[in-house]
Design an enzyme around this catalytic site. Structure first.
Site, PDB file in Angstrom:
ATOM      1  N   HIS A  45       4.401-108.547-111.052  1.00 15.33           N
ATOM      2  CA  HIS A  45       3.441-109.523-111.581  1.00 15.33           C
ATOM      3  C   HIS A  45       2.858-110.367-110.455  1.00 15.33           C
ATOM      4  O   HIS A  45       3.494-110.572-109.408  1.00 15.33           O
ATOM      5  CB  HIS A  45       4.153-110.436-112.598  1.00 15.33           C
ATOM      6  CG  HIS A  45       3.229-111.331-113.370  1.00 15.33           C
ATOM      7  ND1 HIS A  45       2.210-110.852-114.166  1.00 15.33           N
ATOM      8  CD2 HIS A  45       3.156-112.698-113.468  1.00 15.33           C
ATOM      9  CE1 HIS A  45       1.582-111.868-114.723  1.00 15.33           C
ATOM     10  NE2 HIS A  45       2.120-112.992-114.304  1.00 15.33           N
ATOM     11  N   ASP A  54      -6.077-107.937-116.572  1.00 19.30           N
ATOM     12  CA  ASP A  54      -4.634-107.883-116.366  1.00 19.30           C
ATOM     13  C   ASP A  54      -4.303-108.843-115.230  1.00 19.30           C
ATOM     14  O   ASP A  54      -5.193-109.530-114.706  1.00 19.30           O
ATOM     15  CB  ASP A  54      -4.141-106.450-116.113  1.00 19.30           C
ATOM     16  CG  ASP A  54      -4.695-105.806-114.845  1.00 19.30           C
ATOM     17  OD1 ASP A  54      -5.289-106.524-114.009  1.00 19.30           O
ATOM     18  OD2 ASP A  54      -4.529-104.574-114.685  1.00 19.30           O
ATOM     19  N   CYS A  55      -3.037-108.927-114.839  1.00 19.34           N
ATOM     20  CA  CYS A  55      -2.640-109.965-113.885  1.00 19.34           C
ATOM     21  C   CYS A  55      -3.321-109.810-112.537  1.00 19.34           C
ATOM     22  O   CYS A  55      -3.878-110.763-111.976  1.00 19.34           O
ATOM     23  CB  CYS A  55      -1.121-110.014-113.736  1.00 19.34           C
ATOM     24  SG  CYS A  55      -0.357-108.556-112.970  1.00 19.34           S
ATOM     25  N   SER A  56      -3.329-108.589-111.993  1.00 19.89           N
ATOM     26  CA  SER A  56      -3.941-108.382-110.684  1.00 19.89           C
ATOM     27  C   SER A  56      -5.459-108.343-110.766  1.00 19.89           C
ATOM     28  O   SER A  56      -6.156-108.679-109.803  1.00 19.89           O
ATOM     29  CB  SER A  56      -3.413-107.096-110.043  1.00 19.89           C
ATOM     30  OG  SER A  56      -3.615-105.981-110.890  1.00 19.89           O
ATOM     31  N   HIS A  83      -2.273-117.549-114.790  1.00 24.38           N
ATOM     32  CA  HIS A  83      -2.028-116.098-114.755  1.00 24.38           C
ATOM     33  C   HIS A  83      -2.354-115.451-116.086  1.00 24.38           C
ATOM     34  O   HIS A  83      -2.512-116.100-117.113  1.00 24.38           O
ATOM     35  CB  HIS A  83      -0.566-115.803-114.374  1.00 24.38           C
ATOM     36  CG  HIS A  83       0.424-116.121-115.459  1.00 24.38           C
ATOM     37  ND1 HIS A  83       1.549-115.340-115.687  1.00 24.38           N
ATOM     38  CD2 HIS A  83       0.483-117.124-116.375  1.00 24.38           C
ATOM     39  CE1 HIS A  83       2.243-115.853-116.688  1.00 24.38           C
ATOM     40  NE2 HIS A  83       1.632-116.929-117.120  1.00 24.38           N
ATOM     41  N   TYR A 141      -9.943 -97.065-105.242  1.00 24.69           N
ATOM     42  CA  TYR A 141      -9.090 -96.833-106.410  1.00 24.69           C
ATOM     43  C   TYR A 141      -9.532 -95.565-107.153  1.00 24.69           C
ATOM     44  O   TYR A 141     -10.706 -95.386-107.462  1.00 24.69           O
ATOM     45  CB  TYR A 141      -9.160 -98.037-107.361  1.00 24.69           C
ATOM     46  CG  TYR A 141      -7.864 -98.260-108.088  1.00 24.69           C
ATOM     47  CD1 TYR A 141      -6.909 -99.135-107.587  1.00 24.69           C
ATOM     48  CD2 TYR A 141      -7.574 -97.570-109.257  1.00 24.69           C
ATOM     49  CE1 TYR A 141      -5.698 -99.325-108.239  1.00 24.69           C
ATOM     50  CE2 TYR A 141      -6.378 -97.751-109.911  1.00 24.69           C
ATOM     51  CZ  TYR A 141      -5.439 -98.626-109.401  1.00 24.69           C
ATOM     52  OH  TYR A 141      -4.246 -98.800-110.042  1.00 24.69           O
ATOM     53  N   ASP A 177      -4.389-103.757-107.000  1.00 26.23           N
ATOM     54  CA  ASP A 177      -3.085-103.885-107.647  1.00 26.23           C
ATOM     55  C   ASP A 177      -2.212-104.936-106.970  1.00 26.23           C
ATOM     56  O   ASP A 177      -2.312-105.175-105.761  1.00 26.23           O
ATOM     57  CB  ASP A 177      -2.346-102.546-107.627  1.00 26.23           C
ATOM     58  CG  ASP A 177      -2.924-101.557-108.622  1.00 26.23           C
ATOM     59  OD1 ASP A 177      -3.647-101.975-109.543  1.00 26.23           O
ATOM     60  OD2 ASP A 177      -2.643-100.344-108.475  1.00 26.23           O
ATOM     61  N   ALA A 178      -1.304-105.517-107.753  1.00 25.69           N
ATOM     62  CA  ALA A 178      -0.443-106.585-107.247  1.00 25.69           C
ATOM     63  C   ALA A 178       0.408-106.126-106.063  1.00 25.69           C
ATOM     64  O   ALA A 178       0.584-106.872-105.096  1.00 25.69           O
ATOM     65  CB  ALA A 178       0.460-107.095-108.374  1.00 25.69           C
TER      66      ALA A 178
END
Length: 317
Positions: free
Chosen positions: A270, A216-218, A282, A101, A235-236
């Site tokens: 998401h 965050d979500c991911s 989540h 990343y 990442d998602a």
């Protein structure tokens, strides 16, 4: 945790030298109000607490933040610009860069260590929400996040001596798990993936968050898998492209659920973790905390577009 390998790094190994380093989109992304997140040492808890909802949301809407790094986490520096370093993060896989990343970090938040000296037979991982790094005399120095990894020097009766970019320090034994660096943690099942982050219910969402100060979500999905010996993408969108496809009528706790706009036909936006019994764990969005919800009757039920499994199902599907 996947096994600790440093083969991809040069002899000059750079590691994160603050409790949490935020990875920015550009050297100009950080604002004056983000000073506590870019200084040395950082105070991530106070930084997040001082941000208004609008200032917090702007980290996402204005594309300011990419990801985060934990103390001692290695990076590869690919460029420098003034007081900033462009890095890639090998243990955060991403389509953005095949080496890891990418993003920008203040150079002062990174320190060089000897690659050979940094390696050890054992690695300690923080398993409590937070853990204090202590001097030999027991003085608290730095508050570390859940899942911070550090090489082990010696395992004592009540404390574990670890290597840090600031020299050898100590962690309380009951706040870490020690595992063989060449093998990594034993891989957990789907239930263990849920349990790894269930305790963070109520923790405020933080865009780009990869620490116990905010996910965050991911980032939450990444952390749940990291704690159980699996390395997945950051990442998602990338997470949805790997793993094993799971039919919606065969879901088990620990599976990842993906959601897209236009009732599942548009852009993926998401990811959550299937909790069991029709529920999802989540980290929803800025202004809300990590939660466990029933999918039925929600927008998420309409937007569900894919499910993936990364964990080993030893009981069969």
């Amino acid at each position: 945790m996947v096994k600790q390998s440093f083969d991809q790094y040069s002899d000059s190994l750079y590691v994160t030298a603050v409790q949490v380093a935020t990875v920015w989109t550009s050297p100009d992304s950080a604002r004056d109000i983000d000073r506590l997140g870019v200084k040395v040492p950082t105070d991530v808890k106070q930084w997040i607490n001082e941000l208004t909802y609008e200032q917090n949301l702007a980290l996402c809407d204005e594309n300011r933040v990419q990801s985060q790094l934990l103390y001692g986490q290695p990076v590869i520096i690919t460029d420098t610009k003034g007081e900033w370093a462009h890095v890639v993060i090998p243990d955060q896989p991403s389509k953005k860069n095949e080496r890891g990343y990418p993003g920008w970090v203040p150079r002062a938040q990174l320190l060089e260590v000897d690659k050979e000296d940094w390696q050890s037979e054992l690695t300690a991982v923080v398993i409590s929400k937070k853990a204090w790094l202590e001097t030999e005399a027991g003085q608290r120095e730095t508050e570390l996040s859940y899942l911070t990894l550090l090489p082990v020097v010696e395992v004592g009766d009540t404390r574990v001596e670890v290597k840090t970019p600031h020299g050898n320090r100590f962690l309380q034994s009951d706040e870490v798990t020690v595992f063989p660096s060449d093998r990594g943690l034993e891989k957990g099942n789907g239930k263990a993936i849920v349990e790894a982050v269930e305790a963070y219910t109520g923790l405020d969402y933080f865009w780009g968050g990869m620490s116990a100060y905010g996910y965050d979500c991911s980032g939450l999905a990444y952390a749940a898998h990291k704690a159980n010996g699996y390395q997945i993408a950051r990442d998602a969108g990338d997470q949805a492209k790997a793993g094993v496809d799971v039919p919606f009528n065969k879901l088990k706790p620990g599976d990842l659920l993906f959601f897209a706009y236009e009732e599942g036909k548009g852009r993926l936006h998401h990811v959550g973790i299937y909790y069991g019994d029709g529920k999802m764990l989540h980290s929803p969005q800025t202004g809300k905390g990590i939660e466990i919800i029933e999918l039925a009757g929600t927008i998420y039920e309409k937007e569900l577009c894919a499910a993936k499994r990364y964990w080993l199902d030893t009981e069969g599907t």
